[in-house]
Design an enzyme around this catalytic site. Structure first.
Site, short mmCIF file in Angstrom:
data_model
loop_
_atom_site.label_atom_id
_atom_site.label_comp_id
_atom_site.label_asym_id
_atom_site.label_seq_id
_atom_site.Cartn_x
_atom_site.Cartn_y
_atom_site.Cartn_z
N CYS A 30 0.86 -1.19 0.00
CA CYS A 30 0.00 0.00 0.00
C CYS A 30 0.89 1.24 0.00
O CYS A 30 0.74 2.14 0.82
CB CYS A 30 -0.95 0.02 1.18
SG CYS A 30 -1.87 -1.52 1.42
N ALA A 31 1.82 1.26 -0.94
CA ALA A 31 2.94 2.20 -0.90
C ALA A 31 2.63 3.60 -1.43
O ALA A 31 3.29 4.57 -1.03
CB ALA A 31 4.11 1.63 -1.70
N ALA A 32 1.70 3.72 -2.37
CA ALA A 32 1.46 5.02 -3.01
C ALA A 32 0.96 6.04 -2.00
O ALA A 32 0.23 5.68 -1.07
CB ALA A 32 0.45 4.85 -4.15
N PRO A 33 1.37 7.31 -2.15
CA PRO A 33 2.17 7.90 -3.24
C PRO A 33 3.68 7.85 -3.05
O PRO A 33 4.41 8.53 -3.76
CB PRO A 33 1.68 9.35 -3.25
CG PRO A 33 1.36 9.64 -1.83
CD PRO A 33 0.82 8.36 -1.26
N GLY A 34 4.17 7.07 -2.09
CA GLY A 34 5.59 6.78 -2.05
C GLY A 34 6.44 7.50 -1.02
O GLY A 34 7.67 7.39 -1.08
N LYS A 50 6.90 6.88 2.20
CA LYS A 50 7.65 5.93 3.02
C LYS A 50 8.63 5.13 2.18
O LYS A 50 9.74 4.81 2.62
CB LYS A 50 6.68 5.03 3.78
CG LYS A 50 5.74 5.81 4.70
CD LYS A 50 4.74 4.88 5.39
CE LYS A 50 3.72 5.65 6.20
NZ LYS A 50 2.77 6.43 5.36
N ASP A 68 -3.28 -6.12 -6.48
CA ASP A 68 -4.00 -6.25 -5.21
C ASP A 68 -3.13 -7.09 -4.29
O ASP A 68 -2.81 -8.25 -4.60
CB ASP A 68 -5.34 -6.93 -5.46
CG ASP A 68 -6.19 -7.03 -4.19
OD1 ASP A 68 -5.63 -6.94 -3.08
OD2 ASP A 68 -7.42 -7.21 -4.33
N ASP A 127 1.43 -0.59 5.46
CA ASP A 127 0.75 0.67 5.76
C ASP A 127 -0.71 0.44 5.42
O ASP A 127 -1.17 0.76 4.32
CB ASP A 127 1.38 1.79 4.92
CG ASP A 127 0.89 3.16 5.31
OD1 ASP A 127 0.12 3.27 6.29
OD2 ASP A 127 1.25 4.14 4.64
N CYS A 177 -2.79 5.34 9.94
CA CYS A 177 -2.96 6.74 10.35
C CYS A 177 -4.29 6.86 11.08
O CYS A 177 -5.06 7.78 10.86
CB CYS A 177 -2.85 7.70 9.17
SG CYS A 177 -3.97 7.35 7.80
#
Length: 440
Positions: free
Chosen positions: A259-263, A265, A309, A328, A381
């Site tokens: 779940c990296a976007a928008p990058g 981390k 996915d 994340d 978050c």
């Protein structure tokens, strides 16, 4: 986007009313609709649009209370958008620096742009009455309305936090979040970067907790800051800056950022450890992945970007285990409401159970991809315990090969991880828990 398209004619108040309508009636995020409206305006007017529309989101319960008193019956059909224009007008008069005269006259004129010319008299009468009766001073003493939050969020906070903590969370949630920068140490030192900020007379302060961080003291146009095009920095809140350091990447390792976007981390991981064997950034949202790719190019980082996915493991995983995984997880985002005020009205109480199930499923699916001795960092978050401590406590209880690696000294199996509350050291609300895979 809805039965109400963006007004053909550019008009600040009409465009603001359209954004408010899209969020509250069509369930669109500000990321989708505010940006569309802002593109039609100058930088100054774009900032005004954001301030006013997000201000309405923060004060919505009080504004709606006033509107119910002022409006004899709800508007329907194509006229419904005028209710949102009225919310904007009330907000300008009660909570903004906009002159009362401009707030009334310009808001009335926006009716025509919205195709509701016949309602100009109604809007004028309501706003004039609001002024005449000094209703801006008549604030509700209902604690839920005063909080600016939906009742369900207030109830959840009250069930998990002390009265003092709830009051502080509510206060912080209704402030405007500061802009944090993270200096790209692969391109420039923080000392050299702040010298360039000094030259441009940009006001800032430094963080004692983060060696790479700079906190701006006023809103500014980010691309105009020194070194933006050269990749000298990223915009990333202080709480999010803990992720890469807690993950603690080491040379030669293979790392998954899920779940990296928008990058934000992802880039921090490779800045801390440029000698990784591979860093995979995985996400299933193409538009956000496009931003991730742009950010990696600007920051001059090389990562493997996968659009997939995460739960469909067979479609993207090559069978090689990871040394470290950053999960994340999708969450309620209740920790970043001050940064994205629309979240409070987009997120519903019924969403939480589904999010918790998704988080649990992702933990279960990703855990087998981790090497024995490897680390999984779980992050949200959110400030809701059911998404955080309760989620991790349940996972630890059901997995003999999962061990808690404490972030704080006072962590236990039943109270695992670190919960950061909104406003703590100027940061957003965030949660982290670190798990190590042992031989079962």
């Amino acid at each position: 986007m809805s039965k109400h398209p963006l007004p053909r004619q550019k008009d600040l108040r009409a465009d603001a009313a359209w954004v408010i309508y899209q969020i509250l009636e069509a369930g669109k995020s500000s990321r989708e609709c505010l940006n569309a409206a802002q593109r039609r305006h100058s930088a100054k007017d774009s900032a005004w649009l954001q301030e006013m529309t997000m201000g309405v989101m923060r004060q919505l319960p009080q504004l709606q209370l006033w509107l119910r008193e002022l409006l004899e019956k709800p508007l329907k059909g194509k006229s419904k958008i005028v209710e949102h224009l009225l919310l904007l007008g009330l907000y300008q008069i009660a909570f903004s620096r906009v002159s009362a005269h401009a707030a009334v006259s310009e808001t009335v004129n926006a009716c025509s742009t919205l195709g509701c010319h016949g309602l100009k008299g109604l809007v004028n009468a309501i706003l004039r009455r609001f002024q005449r009766e000094n209703m801006a001073q008549q604030l509700s003493d209902d604690p839920v309305i005063a909080s600016g939050l939906p009742k369900w969020i207030v109830n959840v906070l009250q069930s998990h936090y002390t009265e003092t903590e709830v009051a502080e969370i509510v206060a912080q949630t209704n402030t405007v979040a500061p802009i944090w920068l993270r200096v790209n140490q692969q391109q420039i030192t923080r000392t050299a970067f702040i010298q360039r900020l000094d030259e441009q007379q940009v006001k800032y302060q430094l963080s004692e907790q983060h060696a790479d961080a700079v906190i701006l003291q006023s809103r500014t146009d980010i691309p105009s800051l020194p070194g933006y095009g050269e990749g000298w920095f990223s915009v990333q809140d202080g709480a999010a800056q803990y992720a890469a350091r807690l993950l603690n990447p080491q040379a030669g390792e293979r790392i998954l950022d899920c779940c990296a976007a928008p990058g934000g981390k992802t880039s921090h991981i490779v800045e801390l450890q440029p000698a990784l064997s591979e860093c995979i950034a995985l996400d299933n949202e193409p538009s956000r992945l496009a931003r991730l790719t742009e950010n990696m190019q600007r920051l001059q980082h090389e990562v493997t970007v996968l659009e997939a996915d995460a739960l469909d493991i067979h479609t993207w995983w090559d069978g090689i285990e990871f040394d470290r995984i950053l999960l994340d997880a999708p969450c309620s985002a209740t920790g970043v409401i001050r940064r994205h005020p629309d979240i409070r009205w987009l997120r519903k109480a019924r969403d939480i159970e589904a999010l918790c199930i998704l988080q649990q499923t992702m933990l279960e699916k990703l855990w087998p991809l981790l090497k024995t001795g490897g680390t999984l960092l779980y992050a949200t978050c959110s400030i809701l315990p059911q998404e955080n401590r309760e989620q991790i406590s349940r996972f630890l209880a059901s997995h003999n090969d999962a061990k808690l690696e404490p972030i704080n000294d006072n962590e236990t199996i039943t109270l695992p991880g670190r919960q950061i509350l909104p406003g703590e050291q100027q940061m957003d609300g965030f949660y982290y828990a670190r798990l190590v895979k042992s031989a079962s």
